[in-house]
Design a protein around this motif. Structure first.
Motif, short mmCIF file in Angstrom:
data_model
loop_
_atom_site.label_atom_id
_atom_site.label_comp_id
_atom_site.label_asym_id
_atom_site.label_seq_id
_atom_site.Cartn_x
_atom_site.Cartn_y
_atom_site.Cartn_z
N VAL A 27 -4.88 4.63 -3.85
CA VAL A 27 -4.05 3.47 -4.27
C VAL A 27 -2.63 3.83 -4.45
CG1 VAL A 27 -3.94 1.51 -5.71
CG2 VAL A 27 -5.98 2.04 -4.87
N GLY A 28 -2.54 4.86 -5.37
CA GLY A 28 -1.34 5.26 -5.86
C GLY A 28 -0.44 6.05 -4.70
N VAL A 29 -1.08 7.07 -3.79
CA VAL A 29 -0.35 7.58 -2.87
C VAL A 29 0.06 6.50 -1.69
CG1 VAL A 29 -0.67 9.49 -0.95
CG2 VAL A 29 -1.36 9.91 -3.18
N GLY A 30 -0.94 5.63 -1.35
CA GLY A 30 -0.84 4.68 -0.17
C GLY A 30 0.47 3.75 -0.71
N THR A 31 0.59 3.24 -2.01
CA THR A 31 1.55 2.74 -2.17
C THR A 31 2.73 3.10 -2.16
OG1 THR A 31 -0.04 1.31 -3.78
CG2 THR A 31 2.69 1.11 -4.28
N GLY A 32 2.71 4.64 -2.84
CA GLY A 32 3.90 5.50 -2.65
C GLY A 32 4.38 5.58 -1.07
N ALA A 85 -0.62 8.20 -13.96
CA ALA A 85 -0.69 8.73 -12.66
C ALA A 85 -0.07 7.83 -11.57
CB ALA A 85 -2.36 8.62 -12.37
N PHE A 86 -0.13 6.39 -11.91
CA PHE A 86 0.72 5.60 -10.70
C PHE A 86 2.01 5.50 -10.90
CE2 PHE A 86 -3.70 3.60 -10.76
CZ PHE A 86 -3.92 3.59 -9.68
N LEU A 87 2.66 5.62 -11.97
CA LEU A 87 4.15 5.69 -12.22
C LEU A 87 4.43 6.84 -11.88
CD1 LEU A 87 4.52 3.54 -15.67
CD2 LEU A 87 5.37 2.82 -13.25
N GLN A 88 4.05 8.14 -12.16
CA GLN A 88 4.37 9.44 -11.74
C GLN A 88 4.35 9.70 -10.19
OE1 GLN A 88 1.76 12.62 -12.73
NE2 GLN A 88 3.28 14.05 -11.97
N MET A 89 3.45 8.93 -9.56
CA MET A 89 3.33 8.83 -8.00
C MET A 89 4.45 8.16 -7.48
SD MET A 89 -0.80 9.16 -7.02
CE MET A 89 -1.31 8.36 -8.35
N ALA A 90 4.52 6.87 -7.99
CA ALA A 90 5.57 5.94 -7.48
C ALA A 90 7.08 6.57 -7.63
CB ALA A 90 5.47 4.53 -8.26
N SER A 91 7.22 7.00 -8.71
CA SER A 91 8.63 7.55 -9.26
C SER A 91 8.97 8.81 -8.49
CB SER A 91 8.61 7.99 -10.63
OG SER A 91 8.41 7.00 -11.45
N GLU A 92 7.92 9.66 -8.11
CA GLU A 92 8.15 10.89 -7.22
C GLU A 92 8.47 10.44 -5.72
OE1 GLU A 92 5.44 14.09 -9.69
OE2 GLU A 92 4.57 13.16 -8.03
N ARG A 93 7.87 9.25 -5.19
CA ARG A 93 8.17 8.93 -3.96
C ARG A 93 9.56 8.38 -3.92
NH1 ARG A 93 4.75 10.27 0.39
NH2 ARG A 93 2.64 10.74 -0.62
N ILE A 94 9.82 7.85 -4.91
CA ILE A 94 11.41 7.35 -4.81
C ILE A 94 12.25 8.45 -4.74
CG2 ILE A 94 13.42 6.07 -6.22
CD1 ILE A 94 10.98 4.43 -7.61
N LEU A 95 11.88 9.33 -5.37
CA LEU A 95 12.82 10.68 -5.49
C LEU A 95 12.80 11.49 -3.93
CD1 LEU A 95 11.68 12.52 -8.94
CD2 LEU A 95 13.96 11.54 -8.32
N GLN A 96 11.52 11.32 -3.49
CA GLN A 96 11.44 12.00 -2.10
C GLN A 96 12.15 11.27 -1.02
OE1 GLN A 96 7.41 12.26 -0.91
NE2 GLN A 96 6.61 13.24 -2.62
N ALA A 97 12.07 9.75 -1.31
CA ALA A 97 12.67 9.01 -0.12
C ALA A 97 14.28 9.07 -0.28
CB ALA A 97 12.50 7.43 -0.56
#
Length: 455
Positions: free
Chosen positions: A67-72, A148-160
């Motif tokens: 769920v976390g990675v997919g949303t990310g 875990a969820f906020l870490q994955m989302a925040s890291e995807r924003i950094l990646q983007a």
């Protein structure tokens, strides 16, 4: 409005950009793979029941990560496209709504964990010690899953936005914190009480929350392409819908692996429990081959999405070509290692004679699928970057459910245990063929017509 400089994803030479974007993610993913093995070693030294409890919790943890990675992935793809289009308002909204979805996901898992953790373990065993330890472990992991969820989302924003070095720092610090705290909390060192399996869970969520804090801090202080204004934030159904257009197929795709693992274990255990052990060891070992490729494609996705928004066909095709070349090279090396040193790899896990007998041909056969898998993973990530996550889902369903399981069952009936492993190369051939066909259609429909404003 102040004019913003164009993001490096539209200006930096593509080959150097892909390495710059991907390398920090690859390093962080390898640290995560190392953590998974080390974590299991510490728990196994506490007791066999403890390892069993943590192992039984894996499907729920895998679903949480899915769920976390997919949303990310949905956040990443949408945010990158909007930056490429110079639509900064929607880019900011994608980041803010993505963080909201992370909080809501954590809340859902917290409620489910509190209500159903014990019920979940009772469905597998009557051993009260395993049920007790498993319930403690899973309850802590789910109630505090917001980290875990906020870490994955925040890291995807950094990646983007191309800030993958900060992504690497937050992941590595979180994972290393987890590794350091594991023995302290499990066995009670330095004056801390020995908490056993619950200590492993506390160490896990502590690392995740620290990683979350770092990732959020990096976004606020150093991510100049996204401006988070949570005070003025209002949820947007349109933005959330666009995130989940890519995110939901990715969530389902990530979850399918659990179904495939369960089904294949049912086939393997009919021969011997050692076969399921070999399969589990394979999954731990292959992560060191596949993780670099996943890191590579994580760096590629925002580049493709950004340049699609900017209508730069040459940069899109260039990065896809480079990513495919690097992926094939990594997979070829991995396949070679599995072919030449299968026994040495198995002995890292103190393999018995029976494990070596079953595992040696298994590793050699399965690794034949690596090179084709590398290409398929790259193309699947391209579909996600272009907003066609459903295509990635179809490929994953075809490979893991429609091919691997039926073929493995048929081979088990016809040729026994040693030929079951051929289901992996067969499934990968089907996956590669589908990926190439779908990419050809996507290229003709979406990439070939692109004409940049400069042209």
């Amino acid at each position: 409005m102040q004019e913003r400089k164009e993001n490096k994803m539209g200006t930096m030479p593509v080959s150097r950009l892909l390495i710059t974007m991907s390398l920090p993610i690859v390093v962080s993913m390898l640290v995560q793979a190392l953590y998974n093995i080390v974590d299991s070693v510490f728990v196994s030294r506490y007791s066999q029941e403890a390892l069993t409890a943590v192992s039984l919790a894996f499907p729920v943890q895998n679903l949480l990560i899915a769920v976390g990675v997919g949303t990310g992935v949905g956040i990443n793809a949408l945010l990158s496209r909007r930056l490429g289009e110079r639509n900064f308002e929607d880019a900011n909204a994608a980041a803010e709504n993505g963080l909201l979805l992370a909080v809501l996901s954590g809340l859902v898992f917290a409620v489910l964990g509190l209500l159903f953790s014990r019920t979940f373990f009772c469905a597998f065993t009557r051993n009260e010690e395993i049920i007790r330890m498993g319930t403690e472990y899973l309850t802590v992991c789910t109630v505090f899953s917001f980290g875990a969820f906020l870490q994955m989302a925040s890291e995807r924003i950094l990646q983007a936005t191309g800030n993958t070095i900060y992504n690497m720092i937050s992941q590595c610090v979180g994972a290393l914190t987890n590794i350091i705290l594991d023995p302290i909390f499990i066995f009670g060192y330095f004056g801390f009480p020995a908490m056993g399996v619950k200590g492993a869970a506390v160490a896990t969520v502590a690392g995740q929350i620290l990683g979350m804090c770092l990732a959020l801090y990096f976004n606020v202080e150093f991510n100049h392409d996204v401006k988070l204004n949570l005070r003025a934030f209002r949820p947007s159904k349109r933005i959330i819908g666009e995130i989940y257009k890519v995110g939901i197929p990715s969530i389902i795709m990530q979850s399918i692996a659990s179904v495939m693992t369960f089904g294949l274990n049912k086939i393997l255990v009919s021969f011997t429990e050692t076969a399921t052990l070999v399969f589990g060891v394979y999954f731990k070992l292959q992560s060191f081959v596949f993780m670099p490729v996943f890191g590579l494609t994580s760096g590629m996705v925002p580049i493709v999405a950004y340049n699609y928004g900017a209508r730069r066909k040459d940069r899109i095709t260039h990065v896809i070509r480079d990513a495919a070349l690097y992926a094939v090279s990594i997979m070829a090396v991995g396949s070679l290692v599995f072919h030449l040193f299968p026994q040495q790899l198995l002995l890292f896990f103190k393999a018995s004679a029976e494990t070596l007998e079953i595992g040696t041909p298994a590793l050699r056969i399965i690794s034949l699928s690596f090179v084709g898998a590398g290409i398929a993973i790259v193309l699947s990530s391209v579909f996600q970057a272009l907003g066609n996550g459903v295509l990635s889902l179809l490929i994953s369903v075809a490979r893991q459910l429609l091919v691997i399981l039926p073929v493995a069952w048929l081979l088990a009936q016809l040729g026994g245990l040693n030929v079951v492993w051929w289901a992996f190369p067969i499934a990968e051939l089907v996956s590669l063929g589908l990926s190439l066909l779908m990419y050809r259609k996507i290229y003709v429909k979406m990439i070939a017509p692109l004409v940049s404003e400069e042209s």
